[in-house]
Design a protein around this motif. Structure first.
Motif, PDB file in Angstrom:
ATOM      1  N   ASN A   9      -5.223   3.889  32.055  1.00  0.00           N
ATOM      2  CA  ASN A   9      -5.109   4.845  30.945  1.00  0.00           C
ATOM      3  C   ASN A   9      -5.092   4.139  29.590  1.00  0.00           C
ATOM      4  OD1 ASN A   9      -5.022   7.022  32.705  1.00  0.00           O
ATOM      5  ND2 ASN A   9      -2.786   7.104  32.756  1.00  0.00           N
ATOM      6  N   VAL A  10      -4.437   2.980  29.529  1.00  0.00           N
ATOM      7  CA  VAL A  10      -4.425   2.208  28.284  1.00  0.00           C
ATOM      8  C   VAL A  10      -5.836   1.703  27.971  1.00  0.00           C
ATOM      9  CG1 VAL A  10      -3.487   0.219  27.059  1.00  0.00           C
ATOM     10  CG2 VAL A  10      -2.025   1.503  28.629  1.00  0.00           C
ATOM     11  N   ILE A  11      -6.519   1.193  28.989  1.00  0.00           N
ATOM     12  CA  ILE A  11      -7.892   0.703  28.792  1.00  0.00           C
ATOM     13  C   ILE A  11      -8.793   1.831  28.330  1.00  0.00           C
ATOM     14  CG2 ILE A  11      -9.908  -0.292  29.954  1.00  0.00           C
ATOM     15  CD1 ILE A  11      -7.872  -1.742  31.827  1.00  0.00           C
ATOM     16  N   GLU A  12      -8.626   3.013  28.914  1.00  0.00           N
ATOM     17  CA  GLU A  12      -9.418   4.170  28.504  1.00  0.00           C
ATOM     18  C   GLU A  12      -9.173   4.501  27.034  1.00  0.00           C
ATOM     19  OE1 GLU A  12     -10.499   8.532  30.301  1.00  0.00           O
ATOM     20  OE2 GLU A  12      -8.388   7.944  30.326  1.00  0.00           O
ATOM     21  N   GLN A  63      -7.639  -3.150  46.186  1.00  0.00           N
ATOM     22  CA  GLN A  63      -8.780  -2.541  45.489  1.00  0.00           C
ATOM     23  C   GLN A  63      -8.434  -2.220  44.038  1.00  0.00           C
ATOM     24  OE1 GLN A  63     -10.331   0.852  47.757  1.00  0.00           O
ATOM     25  NE2 GLN A  63      -9.721  -0.175  49.641  1.00  0.00           N
ATOM     26  N   GLY A  64      -7.268  -1.615  43.842  1.00  0.00           N
ATOM     27  CA  GLY A  64      -6.864  -1.229  42.489  1.00  0.00           C
ATOM     28  C   GLY A  64      -6.728  -2.430  41.572  1.00  0.00           C
ATOM     29  N   ALA A  65      -6.134  -3.504  42.078  1.00  0.00           N
ATOM     30  CA  ALA A  65      -5.963  -4.717  41.274  1.00  0.00           C
ATOM     31  C   ALA A  65      -7.316  -5.319  40.902  1.00  0.00           C
ATOM     32  CB  ALA A  65      -5.127  -5.737  42.056  1.00  0.00           C
ATOM     33  N   GLU A  66      -8.254  -5.286  41.837  1.00  0.00           N
ATOM     34  CA  GLU A  66      -9.596  -5.829  41.565  1.00  0.00           C
ATOM     35  C   GLU A  66     -10.324  -4.988  40.518  1.00  0.00           C
ATOM     36  OE1 GLU A  66     -12.780  -8.502  41.914  1.00  0.00           O
ATOM     37  OE2 GLU A  66     -10.738  -8.650  42.686  1.00  0.00           O
ATOM     38  N   HIS A  67     -10.212  -3.673  40.607  1.00  0.00           N
ATOM     39  CA  HIS A  67     -10.868  -2.790  39.627  1.00  0.00           C
ATOM     40  C   HIS A  67     -10.260  -2.977  38.229  1.00  0.00           C
ATOM     41  CE1 HIS A  67     -13.330  -0.953  42.589  1.00  0.00           C
ATOM     42  NE2 HIS A  67     -12.364  -0.266  43.176  1.00  0.00           N
ATOM     43  N   ILE A  68      -8.955  -3.146  38.163  1.00  0.00           N
ATOM     44  CA  ILE A  68      -8.307  -3.400  36.875  1.00  0.00           C
ATOM     45  C   ILE A  68      -8.822  -4.703  36.278  1.00  0.00           C
ATOM     46  CG2 ILE A  68      -6.104  -4.059  35.800  1.00  0.00           C
ATOM     47  CD1 ILE A  68      -6.399  -1.058  36.129  1.00  0.00           C
ATOM     48  N   LYS A  69      -8.934  -5.731  37.101  1.00  0.00           N
ATOM     49  CA  LYS A  69      -9.472  -7.007  36.622  1.00  0.00           C
ATOM     50  C   LYS A  69     -10.867  -6.812  36.034  1.00  0.00           C
ATOM     51  CE  LYS A  69     -11.865  -9.874  38.950  1.00  0.00           C
ATOM     52  NZ  LYS A  69     -12.406 -10.816  39.958  1.00  0.00           N
ATOM     53  N   ASN A  70     -11.719  -6.109  36.767  1.00  0.00           N
ATOM     54  CA  ASN A  70     -13.100  -5.899  36.305  1.00  0.00           C
ATOM     55  C   ASN A  70     -13.145  -5.162  34.962  1.00  0.00           C
ATOM     56  OD1 ASN A  70     -14.030  -7.125  38.628  1.00  0.00           O
ATOM     57  ND2 ASN A  70     -14.346  -5.211  39.732  1.00  0.00           N
ATOM     58  N   ALA A  71     -12.265  -4.172  34.798  1.00  0.00           N
ATOM     59  CA  ALA A  71     -12.244  -3.411  33.545  1.00  0.00           C
ATOM     60  C   ALA A  71     -11.746  -4.266  32.383  1.00  0.00           C
ATOM     61  CB  ALA A  71     -11.360  -2.172  33.702  1.00  0.00           C
ATOM     62  N   VAL A  72     -10.704  -5.043  32.617  1.00  0.00           N
ATOM     63  CA  VAL A  72     -10.130  -5.878  31.555  1.00  0.00           C
ATOM     64  C   VAL A  72     -11.134  -6.926  31.092  1.00  0.00           C
ATOM     65  CG1 VAL A  72      -8.366  -7.603  31.017  1.00  0.00           C
ATOM     66  CG2 VAL A  72      -7.722  -5.510  32.227  1.00  0.00           C
ATOM     67  N   ILE A  73     -11.828  -7.542  32.018  1.00  0.00           N
ATOM     68  CA  ILE A  73     -12.795  -8.583  31.661  1.00  0.00           C
ATOM     69  C   ILE A  73     -13.906  -8.032  30.763  1.00  0.00           C
ATOM     70  CG2 ILE A  73     -14.640 -10.031  32.643  1.00  0.00           C
ATOM     71  CD1 ILE A  73     -12.694 -10.703  34.924  1.00  0.00           C
ATOM     72  N   GLU A  74     -14.260  -6.775  30.952  1.00  0.00           N
ATOM     73  CA  GLU A  74     -15.328  -6.168  30.152  1.00  0.00           C
ATOM     74  C   GLU A  74     -14.879  -5.780  28.743  1.00  0.00           C
ATOM     75  OE1 GLU A  74     -18.540  -5.917  30.773  1.00  0.00           O
ATOM     76  OE2 GLU A  74     -18.238  -6.958  32.685  1.00  0.00           O
TER      77      GLU A  74
END
Length: 215
Positions: free
Chosen positions: A205-208, A127-138
């Protein structure tokens, strides 16, 4: 030098960085899904085949991370802070490294992954890996801020859940496992799997930080 050539030097290579980060994020998600497959496979040799696929993905990610650092040294202008690019690339690479380390330890120690703690941790990693992917793509356009922030909140929640599962798994392990060697093996696997969720939170945290600065 022609004006067009001069301007080209100072044109941000957004597409290069975004494309590389998206490739890395997809690799992270694939490895997270493979982690779930690894712990769902009861046959040692079949697990080894899945872990080998994971190793290939980890090498792909190393190459992509190296390309990001190369582009960072080559380009004067970047889509966001150079430090943030470095931090994000490193955080994503760490996720892949620790996912692979978790999978390797399961077969190296010959541990049966049909264990409640390992199974639940694998769910959270996927789940965490999928959520990170979704955030990075945006990050490419930052238009869908709600999707990014929702993904980051979920990653933080997953890290908290992983802490609780780790504590409960250790408690159960000491209560029910009579073999001291098995206790040591499983405890180490729990620890490395929990670190994966920590690394997902680091990336979040970096994405934020990036979206606060540039959104």
């Amino acid at each position: 030098m022609a004006l067009s050539s001069i301007l080209k030097l100072f044109t941000p290579k957004d597409k290069v960085f975004y494309s590389l980060f998206e490739e890395v994020a997809n690799t992270v998600a694939k490895m997270g899904a493979l982690m779930k497959d690894v712990v769902s496979e009861s046959d040692f040799d079949k697990r080894a085949g899945l872990i080998s696929k994971m190793e290939d993905l980890e090498h792909v990610n190393d190459d992509l991370t190296h390309k990001i650092f190369t582009e960072l040294g080559r380009n004067f202008i970047t889509p966001f802070d150079r430090e943030d690019i470095h931090y994000l690339a490193t955080a994503l690479d760490d996720i892949c490294d620790y996912i692979f380390a978790s999978a390797k330890k399961i077969n190296f120690y010959k541990v049966n992954p049909n264990d409640p703690g390992i199974q639940k941790m694998a769910d959270l990693i996927e789940q965490g890996a999928e959520h990170i992917k979704n955030a990075v793509i945006e990050l490419r356009n930052m238009k869908n801020m709600r999707q990014i922030t929702d993904a980051l909140v979920k990653v933080n929640s997953i890290e908290n859940q992983a802490d609780d599962i780790f504590d409960l798994s250790i408690d159960r392990l000491f209560e029910t496992e009579p073999d001291a060697k098995e206790v040591i093996k499983k405890r180490e696997i729990y620890q490395v799997m929990e670190i994966v969720t920590d690394k997902c939170e680091d990336a979040a945290n970096v994405i934020e930080s990036i979206i606060i600065k540039y959104a």
